[in-house]
Write a protein that holds these residues in place. Structure first.
Motif, mmCIF file in Angstrom:
data_model
loop_
_atom_site.group_PDB
_atom_site.id
_atom_site.type_symbol
_atom_site.label_atom_id
_atom_site.label_comp_id
_atom_site.label_asym_id
_atom_site.label_seq_id
_atom_site.Cartn_x
_atom_site.Cartn_y
_atom_site.Cartn_z
ATOM 1 N N GLU A 169 11.919 5.248 -5.591
ATOM 2 C CA GLU A 169 12.152 5.737 -6.952
ATOM 3 C C GLU A 169 10.810 5.977 -7.630
ATOM 4 O OE1 GLU A 169 14.332 2.367 -8.663
ATOM 5 O OE2 GLU A 169 12.476 1.600 -9.516
ATOM 6 N N PRO A 196 -7.396 12.398 -4.326
ATOM 7 C CA PRO A 196 -7.806 11.423 -5.344
ATOM 8 C C PRO A 196 -9.295 11.086 -5.188
ATOM 9 C CG PRO A 196 -6.569 10.328 -3.608
ATOM 10 C CD PRO A 196 -6.626 11.782 -3.233
ATOM 11 N N ILE A 253 7.004 0.514 -4.107
ATOM 12 C CA ILE A 253 7.787 1.545 -4.813
ATOM 13 C C ILE A 253 7.110 2.884 -4.553
ATOM 14 C CG2 ILE A 253 8.558 2.408 -7.061
ATOM 15 C CD1 ILE A 253 8.640 -0.412 -8.090
ATOM 16 N N ILE A 260 2.444 0.096 -5.726
ATOM 17 C CA ILE A 260 2.933 1.407 -6.174
ATOM 18 C C ILE A 260 2.284 2.482 -5.324
ATOM 19 C CG2 ILE A 260 3.288 2.935 -8.159
ATOM 20 C CD1 ILE A 260 4.522 0.030 -8.354
ATOM 21 N N GLY A 261 3.099 3.150 -4.499
ATOM 22 C CA GLY A 261 2.613 4.243 -3.661
ATOM 23 C C GLY A 261 2.586 3.862 -2.188
ATOM 24 N N LYS A 295 -11.664 11.316 2.386
ATOM 25 C CA LYS A 295 -11.815 10.500 3.602
ATOM 26 C C LYS A 295 -10.797 9.370 3.722
ATOM 27 C CE LYS A 295 -16.100 12.102 4.808
ATOM 28 N NZ LYS A 295 -15.690 13.494 4.735
ATOM 29 N N SER A 351 -10.211 7.406 7.156
ATOM 30 C CA SER A 351 -11.147 6.394 7.657
ATOM 31 C C SER A 351 -11.352 5.261 6.652
ATOM 32 C CB SER A 351 -12.494 7.036 8.011
ATOM 33 O OG SER A 351 -12.975 7.798 6.921
ATOM 34 N N ILE A 373 -1.428 6.803 2.499
ATOM 35 C CA ILE A 373 -2.151 6.055 3.533
ATOM 36 C C ILE A 373 -2.706 4.752 2.952
ATOM 37 C CG2 ILE A 373 -4.426 7.188 3.262
ATOM 38 C CD1 ILE A 373 -2.672 6.397 6.583
ATOM 39 N N ALA A 420 -2.708 16.209 4.122
ATOM 40 C CA ALA A 420 -4.007 16.073 4.801
ATOM 41 C C ALA A 420 -3.938 16.486 6.268
ATOM 42 C CB ALA A 420 -4.474 14.616 4.719
HETATM 43 C C1 FAD Z 1 -5.733 19.643 1.916
HETATM 44 C C2 FAD Z 1 -6.199 18.237 2.177
HETATM 45 C C3 FAD Z 1 -6.753 17.914 3.399
HETATM 46 C C4 FAD Z 1 -7.209 16.618 3.643
HETATM 47 N N1 FAD Z 1 -7.708 16.318 4.877
HETATM 48 C C5 FAD Z 1 -8.146 15.049 5.130
HETATM 49 C C6 FAD Z 1 -8.632 14.716 6.412
HETATM 50 O O1 FAD Z 1 -8.634 15.516 7.342
HETATM 51 N N2 FAD Z 1 -9.100 13.450 6.608
HETATM 52 C C7 FAD Z 1 -9.096 12.518 5.615
HETATM 53 O O2 FAD Z 1 -9.542 11.382 5.851
HETATM 54 N N3 FAD Z 1 -8.604 12.809 4.396
HETATM 55 C C8 FAD Z 1 -8.135 14.053 4.128
HETATM 56 N N4 FAD Z 1 -7.658 14.378 2.894
HETATM 57 C C9 FAD Z 1 -7.738 13.350 1.847
HETATM 58 C C10 FAD Z 1 -6.588 12.366 1.985
HETATM 59 O O3 FAD Z 1 -5.409 13.072 1.923
HETATM 60 C C11 FAD Z 1 -6.645 11.325 0.867
HETATM 61 O O4 FAD Z 1 -7.889 10.656 0.860
HETATM 62 C C12 FAD Z 1 -5.569 10.254 1.076
HETATM 63 O O5 FAD Z 1 -4.391 10.827 1.545
HETATM 64 C C13 FAD Z 1 -5.280 9.505 -0.218
HETATM 65 O O6 FAD Z 1 -4.236 8.611 0.062
HETATM 66 P P1 FAD Z 1 -3.591 7.699 -1.053
HETATM 67 O O7 FAD Z 1 -2.550 6.891 -0.385
HETATM 68 O O8 FAD Z 1 -4.668 6.985 -1.788
HETATM 69 O O9 FAD Z 1 -2.930 8.702 -2.101
HETATM 70 P P2 FAD Z 1 -1.623 9.643 -1.900
HETATM 71 O O10 FAD Z 1 -1.560 10.212 -0.561
HETATM 72 O O11 FAD Z 1 -1.628 10.594 -3.054
HETATM 73 O O12 FAD Z 1 -0.407 8.644 -2.057
HETATM 74 C C14 FAD Z 1 0.031 8.197 -3.303
HETATM 75 C C15 FAD Z 1 1.505 7.831 -3.156
HETATM 76 O O13 FAD Z 1 1.952 7.290 -4.396
HETATM 77 C C16 FAD Z 1 3.216 7.844 -4.728
HETATM 78 N N5 FAD Z 1 3.352 7.787 -6.170
HETATM 79 C C17 FAD Z 1 2.481 8.218 -7.109
HETATM 80 N N6 FAD Z 1 2.955 7.978 -8.338
HETATM 81 C C18 FAD Z 1 4.159 7.370 -8.179
HETATM 82 C C19 FAD Z 1 5.139 6.871 -9.095
HETATM 83 N N7 FAD Z 1 4.990 6.938 -10.419
HETATM 84 N N8 FAD Z 1 6.260 6.325 -8.581
HETATM 85 C C20 FAD Z 1 6.430 6.240 -7.230
HETATM 86 N N9 FAD Z 1 5.528 6.683 -6.333
HETATM 87 C C21 FAD Z 1 4.418 7.244 -6.806
HETATM 88 C C22 FAD Z 1 3.124 9.279 -4.170
HETATM 89 O O14 FAD Z 1 4.391 9.819 -3.953
HETATM 90 C C23 FAD Z 1 2.381 9.044 -2.866
HETATM 91 O O15 FAD Z 1 3.279 8.725 -1.820
HETATM 92 C C24 FAD Z 1 -7.136 15.632 2.624
HETATM 93 C C25 FAD Z 1 -6.533 15.965 1.415
HETATM 94 C C26 FAD Z 1 -6.065 17.244 1.179
HETATM 95 C C27 FAD Z 1 -5.409 17.575 -0.125
#
Ligand code: FAD
Length: 351
Positions: A163, A287, A31, A8-9, A314, A317, A12, A43
């Protein structure tokens, strides 16, 4: 439909985890809703090996940085995109104390730090009063292109459903899960802040942090370095730069605010000597977790349910490295690094 893993998701985290599992020959269905305001899409994509006023090395960076560099080169080569570039940071000191902190750290341990040959060489385009130091090597990940191209790749192979995942449709059994017509050996939540309410993992110590940024066009501005002066100005795409960010633990909503917009405009007026136009304003929740370590692994009670979350500030990385660790746990039963293993919350998750 029967798959080994339902993910789910596709931020990155979901991107690298699904890739690791597919590369190991497992079947995967992802999904994801196409959310342009997810943390990964907002980011800046910077991998900076040092942090804070004392300019200390970030957690595990000596291992994470070379791993991430290779992982982005590999995925980029498979997707036929260039998604990582070295962009060192020009760290403009905002006070004499910051200058002393940098030079002091440089004298103690110069790893990742450098002093410029000529401190005045940025003055044609930048306003800064107390000189600068260089943080290197730093990298910029083109998250937009990477996530989009990988999404296309998954779609082409029938491995992505676009979805909203509905937790009420999920039936968890001892050794598999059922979600509508899909039966999967395991479900792994990579859903960022949306996962904070997930009934399996809601007792974990999350601590969302809000970040805002603007995209700004600055024709003629060099794009070889990231500029840091309180905020970071990150070369983004032709003539466009990402400027941010805030780190707010308390906030009323997750949308962009006029206050940040004004702050960013003032920063640009005081720092950049060339004409600029702000073209977009973004905000997202990171997160993050109270102890600043990710949550990686399987639920202690529901063995068919896993988590890959808590990447905080982060994700660029941490995600490649810990996706490999989680895949190794799932496939070869190799334990995840204890500081990241979600089993450290076994008691709270077993309630
Ligand atoms: C302003 C900002 C700047 C940043 N700069 C950096 C940086 O320079 N370097 C760095 O390392 N990190 C940076 N970060 C942090 C980085 O963005 C996060 O650590 C990372 O993107 C988290 O990725 P993730 O895949 O765990 O979560 P997310 O990126 O939140 O991905 C979650 C995914 O799950 C999907 N999803 C959630 N719920 C559902 C559902 N019910 N049904 C279907 N899909 C769903 C969402 O649509 C999304 O695509 C930054 C963050 C922000 C806000």
């Amino acid at each position: 439909m029967q798959v080994d893993y339902l993910i789910i998701g596709q931020g990155i985290s979901g991107t690298f985890l699904s890739r690791e599992l597919l590369q190991a020959g497992r079947s995967v269905l992802v999904i994801d809703i196409d959310n342009p305001r997810s943390a990964s899409r907002v980011a800046s994509g910077v991998i900076n090996p040092v942090t804070g006023r004392r300019i200390v090395k970030t957690w595990m960076i000596d291992e994470l940085l070379p791993f991430a560099r290779e992982a982005y080169r590999d995925i980029g080569s498979d997707l036929q995109i260039d998604c990582i570039a070295q962009k060192d940071i020009i760290d403009c000191f905002t006070t004499p104390q910051m200058r002393m902190a940098f030079t002091g750290r440089y004298e103690q341990d110069p790893e990742y730090l450098q002093l410029p040959a000529d401190e005045n060489d940025q003055r044609a385009w930048l306003q800064y009063d107390f000189g600068y130091g260089i943080i290197q090597p730093c990298f910029w990940v083109d998250m937009g292109s990477l996530l989009q191209q990988y999404r296309r790749h998954l779609k082409q192979h029938g491995q992505l459903v676009e979805e909203v995942f509905d937790p009420f449709q999920l039936v968890v059994k001892d050794d598999e899960v059922q979600y509508g017509a899909v039966t999967a050996g395991k479900i792994i939540f990579c859903d960022g802040v949306a996962g904070f309410n997930n009934s399996f993992f809601q007792n974990l110590p999350y601590a969302a942090s809000k970040g805002e940024a603007v995209l700004v066009e600055i024709p003629g501005m060099p794009d070889t370095h990231i500029i840091k002066k309180g905020y970071s100005l990150v070369p983004w795409k032709e003539n466009t730069f990402w400027l941010g960010s805030t780190y707010l633990w308390e906030f009323e909503h997750d949308a962009p605010t006029p206050g940040f917009y004004q702050f960013a405009k003032n920063w640009l007026q005081l720092t950049v000597k060339m004409p600029f136009t702000i073209v977009d304003h973004l905000a997202a929740l990171r997160p993050a977790t109270l102890e600043r370590r990710p949550f990686v692994g399987l639920h202690p009670v529901h063995k068919a349910v896993g988590i890959f979350n808590g990447m905080g500030t982060k994700g660029c990385s941490l995600a490649p490295y810990f996706a490999r660790q989680l895949a190794d746990l799932l496939i070869n039963n190799v334990a995840v690094k204890p500081e990241a293993d979600v089993q450290r919350f076994r008691r709270v998750l077993s309630r």
